[in-house]
Design an enzyme around this catalytic site. Structure first.
Site, PDB file in Angstrom:
ATOM      1  N   ASN A   1       0.886  -0.963   0.100  1.00 43.72           N
ATOM      2  CA  ASN A   1       0.011   0.036   0.040  1.00 43.72           C
ATOM      3  C   ASN A   1       1.027   1.350  -0.102  1.00 43.72           C
ATOM      4  O   ASN A   1       1.570   1.521   0.929  1.00 43.72           O
ATOM      5  CB  ASN A   1      -0.862   0.024   1.232  1.00 43.72           C
ATOM      6  CG  ASN A   1      -1.744   1.126   1.353  1.00 43.72           C
ATOM      7  OD1 ASN A   1      -1.885   1.992   0.515  1.00 43.72           O
ATOM      8  ND2 ASN A   1      -2.264   1.363   2.580  1.00 43.72           N
ATOM      9  N   TRP A   2       1.054   1.907  -1.104  1.00 43.21           N
ATOM     10  CA  TRP A   2       1.836   3.088  -1.220  1.00 43.21           C
ATOM     11  C   TRP A   2       1.284   4.240  -0.708  1.00 43.21           C
ATOM     12  O   TRP A   2       2.182   5.109  -0.470  1.00 43.21           O
ATOM     13  CB  TRP A   2       1.952   3.360  -2.863  1.00 43.21           C
ATOM     14  CG  TRP A   2       2.929   2.050  -3.562  1.00 43.21           C
ATOM     15  CD1 TRP A   2       3.078   1.024  -3.149  1.00 43.21           C
ATOM     16  CD2 TRP A   2       3.441   2.375  -4.781  1.00 43.21           C
ATOM     17  NE1 TRP A   2       3.694   0.367  -4.173  1.00 43.21           N
ATOM     18  CE2 TRP A   2       4.054   1.163  -5.009  1.00 43.21           C
ATOM     19  CE3 TRP A   2       3.240   3.258  -5.781  1.00 43.21           C
ATOM     20  CZ2 TRP A   2       4.676   0.581  -6.298  1.00 43.21           C
ATOM     21  CZ3 TRP A   2       4.097   2.984  -7.147  1.00 43.21           C
ATOM     22  CH2 TRP A   2       4.577   1.653  -7.266  1.00 43.21           C
ATOM     23  N   LYS A   3       0.210   4.442  -0.321  1.00 42.81           N
ATOM     24  CA  LYS A   3      -0.396   5.171   0.324  1.00 42.81           C
ATOM     25  C   LYS A   3      -0.369   6.698  -0.676  1.00 42.81           C
ATOM     26  O   LYS A   3      -0.126   6.366  -1.859  1.00 42.81           O
ATOM     27  CB  LYS A   3      -0.023   5.539   1.579  1.00 42.81           C
ATOM     28  CG  LYS A   3      -0.310   4.392   2.684  1.00 42.81           C
ATOM     29  CD  LYS A   3       0.002   4.685   4.103  1.00 42.81           C
ATOM     30  CE  LYS A   3      -0.181   3.164   4.750  1.00 42.81           C
ATOM     31  NZ  LYS A   3      -0.163   3.370   6.078  1.00 42.81           N
TER      32      LYS A   3
ATOM     33  N   SER B   1       3.804  -1.924  10.153  1.00 42.79           N
ATOM     34  CA  SER B   1       5.367  -1.760  10.384  1.00 42.79           C
ATOM     35  C   SER B   1       5.955  -3.163  10.113  1.00 42.79           C
ATOM     36  O   SER B   1       6.975  -3.502  10.712  1.00 42.79           O
ATOM     37  CB  SER B   1       5.666  -1.315  11.791  1.00 42.79           C
ATOM     38  OG  SER B   1       5.296   0.027  12.134  1.00 42.79           O
TER      39      SER B   1
ATOM     40  N   GLY C   1       2.946   2.384  10.739  1.00 41.94           N
ATOM     41  CA  GLY C   1       3.687   3.819  10.473  1.00 41.94           C
ATOM     42  C   GLY C   1       4.368   4.005  11.918  1.00 41.94           C
ATOM     43  O   GLY C   1       4.819   5.161  11.705  1.00 41.94           O
TER      44      GLY C   1
ATOM     45  N   GLU D   1      -6.572   4.451   7.698  1.00 49.04           N
ATOM     46  CA  GLU D   1      -6.363   5.919   7.489  1.00 49.04           C
ATOM     47  C   GLU D   1      -7.953   6.374   6.853  1.00 49.04           C
ATOM     48  O   GLU D   1      -8.225   7.592   7.325  1.00 49.04           O
ATOM     49  CB  GLU D   1      -5.624   6.012   6.442  1.00 49.04           C
ATOM     50  CG  GLU D   1      -4.003   5.810   7.386  1.00 49.04           C
ATOM     51  CD  GLU D   1      -2.935   5.562   6.593  1.00 49.04           C
ATOM     52  OE1 GLU D   1      -2.924   5.283   5.652  1.00 49.04           O
ATOM     53  OE2 GLU D   1      -2.104   4.916   7.378  1.00 49.04           O
TER      54      GLU D   1
ATOM     55  N   GLU E   1      -4.752  -5.033  10.663  1.00 46.18           N
ATOM     56  CA  GLU E   1      -3.963  -4.099  10.860  1.00 46.18           C
ATOM     57  C   GLU E   1      -4.179  -3.193  12.232  1.00 46.18           C
ATOM     58  O   GLU E   1      -5.097  -2.158  12.324  1.00 46.18           O
ATOM     59  CB  GLU E   1      -3.797  -3.070   9.661  1.00 46.18           C
ATOM     60  CG  GLU E   1      -3.507  -3.611   8.412  1.00 46.18           C
ATOM     61  CD  GLU E   1      -2.856  -2.521   7.480  1.00 46.18           C
ATOM     62  OE1 GLU E   1      -1.741  -2.722   7.077  1.00 46.18           O
ATOM     63  OE2 GLU E   1      -3.738  -1.496   7.180  1.00 46.18           O
TER      64      GLU E   1
ATOM     65  N   HIS F   1      -9.636   0.701   5.053  1.00 45.02           N
ATOM     66  CA  HIS F   1      -8.331   1.128   5.636  1.00 45.02           C
ATOM     67  C   HIS F   1      -8.293   1.789   6.885  1.00 45.02           C
ATOM     68  O   HIS F   1      -9.258   2.805   6.932  1.00 45.02           O
ATOM     69  CB  HIS F   1      -7.147   1.655   4.784  1.00 45.02           C
ATOM     70  CG  HIS F   1      -5.867   1.750   5.295  1.00 45.02           C
ATOM     71  ND1 HIS F   1      -5.196   2.693   5.959  1.00 45.02           N
ATOM     72  CD2 HIS F   1      -4.865   0.830   4.983  1.00 45.02           C
ATOM     73  CE1 HIS F   1      -4.174   2.401   6.300  1.00 45.02           C
ATOM     74  NE2 HIS F   1      -3.683   1.263   5.724  1.00 45.02           N
TER      75      HIS F   1
ATOM     76  N   GLY G   1       3.187  -1.074   4.181  1.00 41.47           N
ATOM     77  CA  GLY G   1       3.018   0.428   4.050  1.00 41.47           C
ATOM     78  C   GLY G   1       4.397   0.913   3.540  1.00 41.47           C
ATOM     79  O   GLY G   1       4.644   0.725   2.375  1.00 41.47           O
ATOM     80  N   GLY G   2       5.002   1.634   4.559  1.00 39.47           N
ATOM     81  CA  GLY G   2       6.372   2.283   4.270  1.00 39.47           C
ATOM     82  C   GLY G   2       7.496   1.301   3.489  1.00 39.47           C
ATOM     83  O   GLY G   2       8.008   1.821   2.691  1.00 39.47           O
TER      84      GLY G   2
HETATM   85  P1  13P Z   1       3.249   0.669   7.614  1.00 40.67           P
HETATM   86  O1  13P Z   1       3.878  -0.668   6.950  1.00 40.67           O
HETATM   87  O2  13P Z   1       4.064   1.844   6.975  1.00 40.67           O
HETATM   88  O3  13P Z   1       3.279   0.659   8.862  1.00 40.67           O
HETATM   89  O4  13P Z   1       1.705   0.719   6.680  1.00 40.67           O
HETATM   90  C1  13P Z   1       0.966  -0.363   7.068  1.00 40.67           C
HETATM   91  C2  13P Z   1      -0.332  -0.052   6.462  1.00 40.67           C
HETATM   92  O5  13P Z   1      -1.077   0.624   6.741  1.00 40.67           O
HETATM   93  C3  13P Z   1      -0.569  -0.566   5.292  1.00 40.67           C
HETATM   94  O6  13P Z   1      -1.964  -0.495   4.760  1.00 40.67           O
END
Ligand code: 13P
Length: 254
Positions: free
Chosen positions: A10-12, A212, A172, A97, A166, A95, A233-234
């Protein structure tokens, strides 16, 4: 029953177009044909067409980070599931967010899920508790509420259905859930699915862990019996780390 693990990046809201195209090209070179794991990339929506073009003919799949349930209309700024259907195979739904930054309600999540299922796309339904909920012992209640609300209108889950667990406190933050907590909570999610549907459906569902995830912790997390892949994510923004995570998940499943 053997479940094929699935790793999604997930590149956000990250990466300009050039960097996105470069990452997609490198990921294809690194991961096309990788056995034992399904790999999905979820770039920002303006780059989804590029992703579909650059990954066409490979084993990598494209997913959207969000959808809107109405097919079209006066909904400024939204992108409908129907509009995405020819371009992506997967969509992240609910998600954290979306829920916590943009105020998406359980009811909106449910409508988005329904739209994606009806269009024959594969949802990745994201659920997870806040830190305070983990601390006050209400994690299971929160997950049950999120799942039951999302499934309100769903009689039967499509084959290979994906839930992404999650924990919000792990997203994050660098605070990954321990493999024990991640496993136990994914097992709880599976039990809720068995209650709501039946044991066979729950056994067939794929439950990802997200929060993470990195190249170092991917193997141990993906190796847990109730964890069937990772939502990243990251660490999905760099070819090297995302490649290592996908290979670790494939290895853990072998
Ligand atoms: P991180 O891997 O950056 O913690 O993000 C997780 C995430 O929200 C994937 O959808």
């Amino acid at each position: 029953m053997a479940r094929t693990p699935i790793v999604a990046g997930n590149w956000k809201m990250h990466l300009a177009r050039g960097a996105a195209r470069e990452l997609l090209t490198t990921l294809r070179a690194n991961l096309d044909g990788l056995q034992g794991v399904e790999v999905v990339v979820c770039p920002p929506s303006p780059w989804l067409g590029d992703a579909a073009d650059l990954l066409r003919g490979s084993t990598l799949r494209v997913g959207a980070q969000n959808v809107y349930w109405e097919s079209h209309g006066a909904f400024t700024g939204e992108v409908s599931a129907a509009m995405l259907a020819g371009t992506v195979d997967f969509a992240i739904i609910g998600h954290s967010e979306r829920r916590h930054v943009f105020g998406e309600t359980d009811e909106q999540t449910q409508r988005n899920l329904r739209a994606v299922i009806d269009l024959g796309m594969q949802p990745m339904l994201a659920v997870g508790e806040l830190r305070a909920q983990r601390e006050d012992g209400s994690t299971n209640d929160v997950l049950r509420r999120q799942l039951l609300a999302a499934f309100q209108d769903v009689d039967r889950l499509p084959e290979g259905f994906i839930v992404a667990y999650e924990p919000v406190w792990a997203i994050g933050t660098g605070l990954t859930a321990t493999p024990e907590i991640a496993q136990a909570t994914c097992a709880d999610v599976r039990a809720i699915l068995a209650d709501r549907f039946d044991a066979a459906t729950a056994e067939a569902c794929r439950i990802q862990y997200g929060g993470s995830v990195n190249a170092e912790n991917a193997a141990i997390l993906a190796g847990q019996p109730d964890i069937d892949g990772l939502l990243v994510g990251g660490a999905a923004l760099q070819a090297e780390s995302f490649t290592a995570i996908c290979k670790a998940a494939a290895g853990a499943a072998a």
